[in-house]
Design an enzyme around this catalytic site. Sequence first.
Site, short mmCIF file in Angstrom:
data_model
loop_
_atom_site.label_atom_id
_atom_site.label_comp_id
_atom_site.label_asym_id
_atom_site.label_seq_id
_atom_site.Cartn_x
_atom_site.Cartn_y
_atom_site.Cartn_z
N CYS A 63 0.84 -1.21 0.00
CA CYS A 63 0.00 0.00 0.00
C CYS A 63 0.87 1.25 0.00
CB CYS A 63 -0.91 -0.01 1.22
SG CYS A 63 -2.00 1.42 1.29
N CYS B 210 0.29 4.85 6.99
CA CYS B 210 -0.34 4.64 8.31
C CYS B 210 0.68 3.96 9.24
CB CYS B 210 -1.59 3.80 8.18
SG CYS B 210 -2.71 4.41 6.89
N CYS C 122 0.47 0.25 10.37
CA CYS C 122 0.05 -0.78 9.42
C CYS C 122 1.20 -1.53 8.77
CB CYS C 122 -0.82 -0.16 8.34
SG CYS C 122 -1.43 -1.39 7.17
N CYS D 194 -16.41 -9.46 5.72
CA CYS D 194 -15.82 -8.19 5.32
C CYS D 194 -14.56 -8.46 4.49
CB CYS D 194 -15.47 -7.38 6.56
SG CYS D 194 -14.80 -5.75 6.15
N CYS E 161 -19.51 -6.66 3.65
CA CYS E 161 -18.86 -5.40 3.99
C CYS E 161 -17.53 -5.33 3.23
CB CYS E 161 -18.63 -5.43 5.50
SG CYS E 161 -17.67 -4.06 6.15
N CYS F 200 -19.41 1.57 8.84
CA CYS F 200 -18.63 0.95 9.90
C CYS F 200 -17.39 1.83 10.06
CB CYS F 200 -18.23 -0.46 9.46
SG CYS F 200 -17.06 -1.26 10.56
N ARG G 37 -17.78 -2.99 18.09
CA ARG G 37 -16.99 -4.20 17.82
C ARG G 37 -15.66 -4.19 18.56
NH1 ARG G 37 -16.96 -4.47 12.24
NH2 ARG G 37 -19.07 -5.11 12.64
S1 SF4 Z 1 -4.18 1.02 6.93
FE1 SF4 Z 1 -2.55 -0.02 5.76
S2 SF4 Z 1 -3.60 -0.82 3.96
FE2 SF4 Z 1 -4.96 0.74 4.84
S3 SF4 Z 1 -4.43 2.65 3.81
FE3 SF4 Z 1 -3.14 2.58 5.66
S4 SF4 Z 1 -1.22 1.61 4.98
FE4 SF4 Z 1 -2.77 1.19 3.41
#
Ligand code: SF4
Length: 326
Positions: free
Chosen positions: A55, A59, A62, A99, A131, A191, A263
Amino acid sequence: MTEHTRNSWTTEEVAGIYNTPVLELIYRAATVHREHHDPSEVQVCTLLSIKTGGCPEDCSYCPQAARYQTDVTVHKLLGVGEVLDKAREARDAGSTRFCMGAAWREVRDNRDFDSVIEMVKGVNAMGMEVCCTLGMLTHGQAQRLKEAGLYAYNHNLDSGKEFYKEIITTRSYDDRLDTLGNVRNAGISICSGGIIGMGENDQDRVSMLVTLANLPKQPESVPINALVPVSGTPLESQPRVPVWDMVRMIATARIIMPGAMVRLSAGRLRMTVEEQALCFMAGANSIFAGDKLLTTPNPGQPADQRMFQTLQLKPKTAHRSVETGA
Ligand code: SF4
């Protein structure tokens, strides 16, 4: 509109609830819970990563962000047949909500999205609530998903607006809110929740809950996650979230968003059954099933079955099962 369903909560009011002595807070939340839900029912959802890793976003929590060195196994979008087999397995194991998550910044109008539309149609036909969590979404894309039978769209606010830029710089809080608006306008249920334990303070947590509760229509589903620190991510060394913090978040969400499914999401693997029971008492009424939550470990079905037996809980049926007869 009763006090409990209003969407004009002030930060002071919500902070007052959040900081209530914890046993009193649990009692109050449990009371609200019983007014709006059957406390013996817990929704069991399965979350499948249909496209993992790579990605472009940053984040901090993540392991799927391409820029962090983690041991996530990257894979492109799974085939429609494979996903539908997993959905069937989940349904046969008792899940009523399925989901599908893709590590995309946003949805693009391409063949992958066409495949996701086929997946949504297929899971929908199985009688489960379907979802997706696919990143940012335009109004037109939200409408296509709705027409395919999408029941809910997950798009977490992650934290309060003020703290958000500390954990993500590649998109803004307002981008998140725009997507939630597109989802709502297409008639899909929302959600949206967040993660605690990322270094935020109590004010940031309260700020996120206020934003969620004051959306034009409150989310139908509010996941509360405890950070699972993953090696290679900037948050790899964050200390474990105390269970009482989870209880406070869940109880406050329950009181100010009484109709929502709250949740108990990531972080369950490190919680005892007794700790999870406190969260159910505080108003949580939904969990993710399976041994993996996208990429992080989760308790797995046998452990959850034992917990349901011990706590005498029962899985909630899908809202849709009556309509489809499935
Ligand atoms: S949480 Fe992870 S998968 Fe989702 S947008 Fe952020 S970096 Fe990308």
